[in-house]
Design a protein around this motif. Structure first.
Motif, PDB file in Angstrom:
ATOM      1  N   LYS A 187     -39.116  49.826  19.866  1.00 54.05           N
ATOM      2  CA  LYS A 187     -39.858  49.619  21.890  1.00 54.05           C
ATOM      3  C   LYS A 187     -39.926  48.515  21.211  1.00 54.05           C
ATOM      4  CE  LYS A 187     -39.396  53.560  23.552  1.00 54.05           C
ATOM      5  NZ  LYS A 187     -38.112  53.926  24.408  1.00 54.05           N
ATOM      6  N   ILE A 188     -39.959  47.563  22.077  1.00 56.61           N
ATOM      7  CA  ILE A 188     -41.004  46.097  22.410  1.00 56.61           C
ATOM      8  C   ILE A 188     -41.477  46.290  22.951  1.00 56.61           C
ATOM      9  CG2 ILE A 188     -38.796  44.845  21.038  1.00 56.61           C
ATOM     10  CD1 ILE A 188     -38.652  43.465  23.694  1.00 56.61           C
ATOM     11  N   SER A 189     -43.260  45.192  22.991  1.00 57.22           N
ATOM     12  CA  SER A 189     -44.345  45.388  24.033  1.00 57.22           C
ATOM     13  C   SER A 189     -43.710  44.454  25.548  1.00 57.22           C
ATOM     14  CB  SER A 189     -45.433  44.738  23.866  1.00 57.22           C
ATOM     15  OG  SER A 189     -45.637  43.720  22.867  1.00 57.22           O
ATOM     16  N   GLU A 190     -44.221  44.629  26.718  1.00 55.29           N
ATOM     17  CA  GLU A 190     -44.083  43.444  27.617  1.00 55.29           C
ATOM     18  C   GLU A 190     -44.308  42.187  27.821  1.00 55.29           C
ATOM     19  OE1 GLU A 190     -43.608  43.072  32.737  1.00 55.29           O
ATOM     20  OE2 GLU A 190     -44.385  44.835  31.806  1.00 55.29           O
ATOM     21  N   GLY A 191     -45.173  41.707  26.585  1.00 53.86           N
ATOM     22  CA  GLY A 191     -45.982  40.402  26.140  1.00 53.86           C
ATOM     23  C   GLY A 191     -45.006  40.026  25.272  1.00 53.86           C
ATOM     24  N   ASN A 192     -44.187  40.453  24.607  1.00 50.39           N
ATOM     25  CA  ASN A 192     -43.894  40.057  23.451  1.00 50.39           C
ATOM     26  C   ASN A 192     -42.232  39.875  23.812  1.00 50.39           C
ATOM     27  OD1 ASN A 192     -45.899  40.858  21.094  1.00 50.39           O
ATOM     28  ND2 ASN A 192     -45.066  42.490  20.416  1.00 50.39           N
ATOM     29  N   CYS A 193     -42.228  39.537  25.066  1.00 52.41           N
ATOM     30  CA  CYS A 193     -40.764  39.154  25.563  1.00 52.41           C
ATOM     31  C   CYS A 193     -40.402  37.690  25.704  1.00 52.41           C
ATOM     32  CB  CYS A 193     -40.280  39.642  27.411  1.00 52.41           C
ATOM     33  SG  CYS A 193     -40.322  41.469  26.871  1.00 52.41           S
ATOM     34  N   LEU A 194     -42.192  36.698  25.537  1.00 45.44           N
ATOM     35  CA  LEU A 194     -41.878  35.531  25.731  1.00 45.44           C
ATOM     36  C   LEU A 194     -41.628  34.868  23.890  1.00 45.44           C
ATOM     37  CD1 LEU A 194     -44.337  34.767  27.767  1.00 45.44           C
ATOM     38  CD2 LEU A 194     -41.828  34.338  28.279  1.00 45.44           C
ATOM     39  N   GLU A 195     -41.781  36.311  23.352  1.00 45.87           N
ATOM     40  CA  GLU A 195     -41.381  36.126  21.683  1.00 45.87           C
ATOM     41  C   GLU A 195     -40.057  35.951  21.259  1.00 45.87           C
ATOM     42  OE1 GLU A 195     -44.653  37.493  20.173  1.00 45.87           O
ATOM     43  OE2 GLU A 195     -45.514  36.789  21.003  1.00 45.87           O
ATOM     44  N   SER A 196     -39.369  35.809  20.130  1.00 47.65           N
ATOM     45  CA  SER A 196     -38.074  36.312  19.267  1.00 47.65           C
ATOM     46  C   SER A 196     -38.433  37.314  19.099  1.00 47.65           C
ATOM     47  CB  SER A 196     -37.830  35.378  18.725  1.00 47.65           C
ATOM     48  OG  SER A 196     -39.101  34.705  17.422  1.00 47.65           O
ATOM     49  N   ILE A 197     -37.162  38.578  19.206  1.00 50.07           N
ATOM     50  CA  ILE A 197     -37.846  39.669  18.811  1.00 50.07           C
ATOM     51  C   ILE A 197     -37.776  39.838  17.369  1.00 50.07           C
ATOM     52  CG2 ILE A 197     -36.999  41.970  18.358  1.00 50.07           C
ATOM     53  CD1 ILE A 197     -35.194  40.839  21.419  1.00 50.07           C
ATOM     54  N   PRO A 198     -38.640  40.274  16.326  1.00 47.61           N
ATOM     55  CA  PRO A 198     -38.486  40.495  15.256  1.00 47.61           C
ATOM     56  C   PRO A 198     -37.550  41.153  14.706  1.00 47.61           C
ATOM     57  CG  PRO A 198     -40.668  41.266  15.678  1.00 47.61           C
ATOM     58  CD  PRO A 198     -40.038  40.423  16.914  1.00 47.61           C
ATOM     59  N   ASP A 199     -36.998  40.286  13.079  1.00 43.35           N
ATOM     60  CA  ASP A 199     -35.528  40.904  13.025  1.00 43.35           C
ATOM     61  C   ASP A 199     -35.288  42.205  12.669  1.00 43.35           C
ATOM     62  OD1 ASP A 199     -34.922  37.889  13.198  1.00 43.35           O
ATOM     63  OD2 ASP A 199     -34.415  37.916  10.841  1.00 43.35           O
ATOM     64  N   ASP A 200     -36.738  42.899  11.495  1.00 38.53           N
ATOM     65  CA  ASP A 200     -36.640  44.109  11.660  1.00 38.53           C
ATOM     66  C   ASP A 200     -36.412  45.102  12.414  1.00 38.53           C
ATOM     67  OD1 ASP A 200     -39.246  43.525  12.685  1.00 38.53           O
ATOM     68  OD2 ASP A 200     -40.261  44.957  11.388  1.00 38.53           O
ATOM     69  N   ILE A 201     -37.047  44.380  13.922  1.00 40.36           N
ATOM     70  CA  ILE A 201     -37.252  45.318  14.630  1.00 40.36           C
ATOM     71  C   ILE A 201     -34.911  45.855  15.854  1.00 40.36           C
ATOM     72  CG2 ILE A 201     -38.201  45.777  17.457  1.00 40.36           C
ATOM     73  CD1 ILE A 201     -40.614  45.065  16.564  1.00 40.36           C
ATOM     74  N   TYR A 202     -34.859  44.128  16.171  1.00 47.06           N
ATOM     75  CA  TYR A 202     -33.608  43.645  15.789  1.00 47.06           C
ATOM     76  C   TYR A 202     -32.850  45.031  15.488  1.00 47.06           C
ATOM     77  CZ  TYR A 202     -29.612  41.092  17.923  1.00 47.06           C
ATOM     78  OH  TYR A 202     -28.217  41.121  18.521  1.00 47.06           O
TER      79      TYR A 202
END
Length: 641
Positions: A187-202
């Motif tokens: 999961k990522i929050s909608e507010g984080n969509c504008l930022e690059s997804i952190p490597d550990d989450i990806y």
């Protein structure tokens, strides 16, 4: 390689002088509609079908808008192979700049080269088309650093949505349904969509070993897809039905797209491939320009496209459009994009597949049913013009002060903004079917072919039209994309559009060293499954596996044609030998006859022996198995028969 810059109809080394009034007109158009930077010239960083279609669309738009099809200068890139075959995109352009030949990493996919040529030719903007460098985030950043407009999305949303894993995570955050996959619980929050997804989450959404792939497939369930995030065009994707296939095929996916992250996704059996065309400006406005159905595919490559969607209820189509709009707004997308879904015919549910951050090959389907010139809209968005000011977009939403681009002066004065979230679009204009014409041989596993094209004839009609990147006397070179034509047919209903397409394809004449898929596609369109709208994404592959072939002409036509060809081509040699004996004062031997001959043929394993009796120039009697016919053969102007 020395830099070469050529002007079509001009002098080598001199930049063509544009009419000052046209320059002022383009400037006025841009600023009056709320734009920021006028675009006067464009480098087309592509070739073949993409380049031809873009140039023709821009020529049409320029004439309608400014009264001159040359209002925007178009610069082509040309490899030695393109020049050798007299590629159509070179002929259409105002200028062309030579680039190295070979594979596309030497030319159309080479970011550094594209930027260098854009600087050298002093263009305002670069259009990437599809394929090649169109989805490389390095290109928009490199052009921006040089003050050149990129007619596509900024690097950040391109990178986020062009990556299949990242886009699926963003889709989940935007509330767009996804199939069960290796990242379902990430999961990522909608507010984080504008930022690059952190490597550990990806990395949590990826599989790195055969063992991890096995575990993920067992969780999502079989059948499943092993997919490379950087794959495309049928590469880096394998369908697996059990653990043994995972063990056998995982390494293949890794090898086809080296270094690419890999993920697992559940297969939606009996599903349709549905699409929504988006157009977005830099002010957060997002237009959903109707829908397309691209379910007829061979190895994940689209063959037949159509629009609008007819397999799903209208309410579902609206959901597809709104979900696509949410996804684009989530990352501040700018430009044209296509959001692709899988739609289950059994349950009526839909699932996000991917977002293509570029214009797609099949975009003319949308242009017809939505009455929007998409390449022209890309240029307008590139100038910084808001969507609500573009006359065709206003017409699409049924707003006042709208129409064609010739209405831009009226629009610039009287148009007011509107809320795209609440606006209702007009109904699609009838139905449109598209067929990709490729230089592939359906009888040889769809193997690509190349060579000269002696003749290419297509007669357009009000309801059937086409774009070709080749013309008579040209050819397909070894580095060309296999698609060299796109045929479109319109009808008030789906059935009428299909009928018009079949009739249109039957009039396509292509003769040369290449093989094409035209007859095979006619057979697909005539099939009951396609006409009854009962196809799915695996339908064509199943049909190929069952070795269903296109209906062929009667066998005797091949025999007659082959016999006439052999007799005609050998007649000159026979005459020469016969006269040679007479010149020497000798009687020609009995086996040399100017009238009688025997021709032997082997056609697909069957042997035929035909007795030929020549009655005059090009006139023969053919005898075989007690039957006799009369036939004539004539030579065409280009050497054909």
């Amino acid at each position: 390689m020395a830099e070469s810059w050529h002007l079509n109809g001009g002098v080598h080394g001199m930049s063509p002088v544009k009419d000052a009034s046209l320059i002022a007109e383009v400037d006025q158009f841009c600023y009056a509609l709320g734009g920021k930077t006028p675009i006067h010239s464009i480098l087309i960083a592509n070739n073949g079908m993409a380049a031809v279609k873009f140039m023709r669309s821009i020529r049409t738009w320029a004439y309608e808008t400014f009264g001159s099809e040359k209002a925007i200068l178009l610069v082509a890139m040309a490899t030695p192979e393109d020049l050798r075959i007299n590629a159509e995109h070179i002929r259409i352009a105002d200028q062309f700049v030579e680039v190295p030949g070979g594979t596309n990493n030497n030319n159309y996919a080479n970011v550094q080269l594209i930027v260098e040529k854009a600087e050298m030719t002093h263009v305002s903007a670069v259009w990437p088309g599809w394929g090649h460098a169109s989805e490389n985030p390095e290109l928009p950043d490199a052009l921006k650093a040089k003050g050149i407009i990129f007619l596509g999305p900024p690097a950040a949303p391109m990178a986020a949505l062009g990556d299949k894993i990242g886009s699926s995570l963003i889709a989940q955050a935007a509330g767009v349904p996804t199939l069960p996959w290796s990242g379902s619980n990430v999961k990522i929050s909608e507010g984080n969509c504008l930022e690059s997804i952190p490597d550990d989450i990806y990395h949590q959404a990826c599989v790195y070993t055969t063992e991890e792939a096995l575990a993920s497939c067992q969780v999502v369930g079989y059948p499943a897809m092993i997919k490379a995030s950087w794959g495309g065009g049928g590469k880096g994707i394998r369908k697996v039905h059990n653990d043994e296939e995972v063990k056998a095929l995982f390494k293949q996916v890794q090898g086809e797209v080296p270094g690419s992250p890999i993920f697992i996704m559940k297969v939606a059996s009996q599903s349709r491939h549905l699409e929504v065309q988006l157009l977005c400006d830099e002010y957060g406005n997002v237009a959903a320009l109707h829908s397309r159905d691209c379910s007829v595919q061979r190895r994940h490559q689209k063959i037949i496209e159509e629009g609008p969607i007819t397999i799903a209820p209208l309410e579902t189509i609206k959901q597809l459009e709104q979900a696509a709009r949410r996804l684009a707004k989530c990352v501040n997308y700018v430009g044209a994009a296509t959001v692709e879904y899988l739609f289950s015919m059994e349950t009526g549910e839909y699932y996000f597949l991917e977002l293509n951050p570029r214009l797609q090959v099949e975009h003319p389907v949308t242009e017809w049913i939505a009455e929007v010139n998409l390449p022209a809209a890309q240029v307008a968005v590139g100038m910084g013009i808001p969507l609500w000011q573009i006359p065709e977009i206003r017409r699409f939403y049924g707003k006042d002060h709208s129409g064609g681009y010739d209405a831009w002066r009226k629009t610039s004065i009287a148009a007011t903004p509107f809320d795209f979230d609440k606006a209702e679009s007009i109904k699609p204009k009838g139905h449109c079917v598209a067929v990709r014409v490729t230089s592939e041989d359906p009888d040889d596993g769809f193997k690509p072919t190349s060579g000269k094209v002696q003749e290419l004839v297509f007669k357009s009609k009000p309801n059937v039209w086409a774009y070709f990147s080749v013309k008579s006397g040209g050819g397909i070179h070894e580095f060309s994309d296999s698609q060299f034509g796109h045929v479109f047919a319109f009808g008030e209903s789906r059935a009428l559009a299909i009928a018009n397409m079949i009739l249109g394809l039957k009039e396509v004449q292509i003769r040369g060293e290449i093989r094409t898929n035209v007859d095979y596609t006619i057979d697909l369109l005539n099939s009951s499954e396609y006409k009854d709208n009962k196809v799915h994404t695996g339908w064509l592959d199943s049909r190929i596996a069952m070795r269903v072939r296109a209906e062929r002409p009667p066998w005797y036509l091949s025999v007659v044609g082959g016999a006439l060809y052999k007799a005609s081509t050998s007649s000159a040699t026979i005459v020469s030998d016969y006269v040679g004996y007479l010149v020497k004062g000798q009687i020609p031997p009995k086996h040399i006859s100017l009238v009688n001959s025997t021709v032997s043929l082997n056609i697909e394993g069957s042997k035929y022996t035909i007795e030929m009796v020549r009655g005059g120039p090009g006139s023969y009697k053919l005898r075989m198995n007690g039957s006799e016919i009369e036939a004539e053969i004539h030579t065409l102007r280009d050497g054909g028969f």
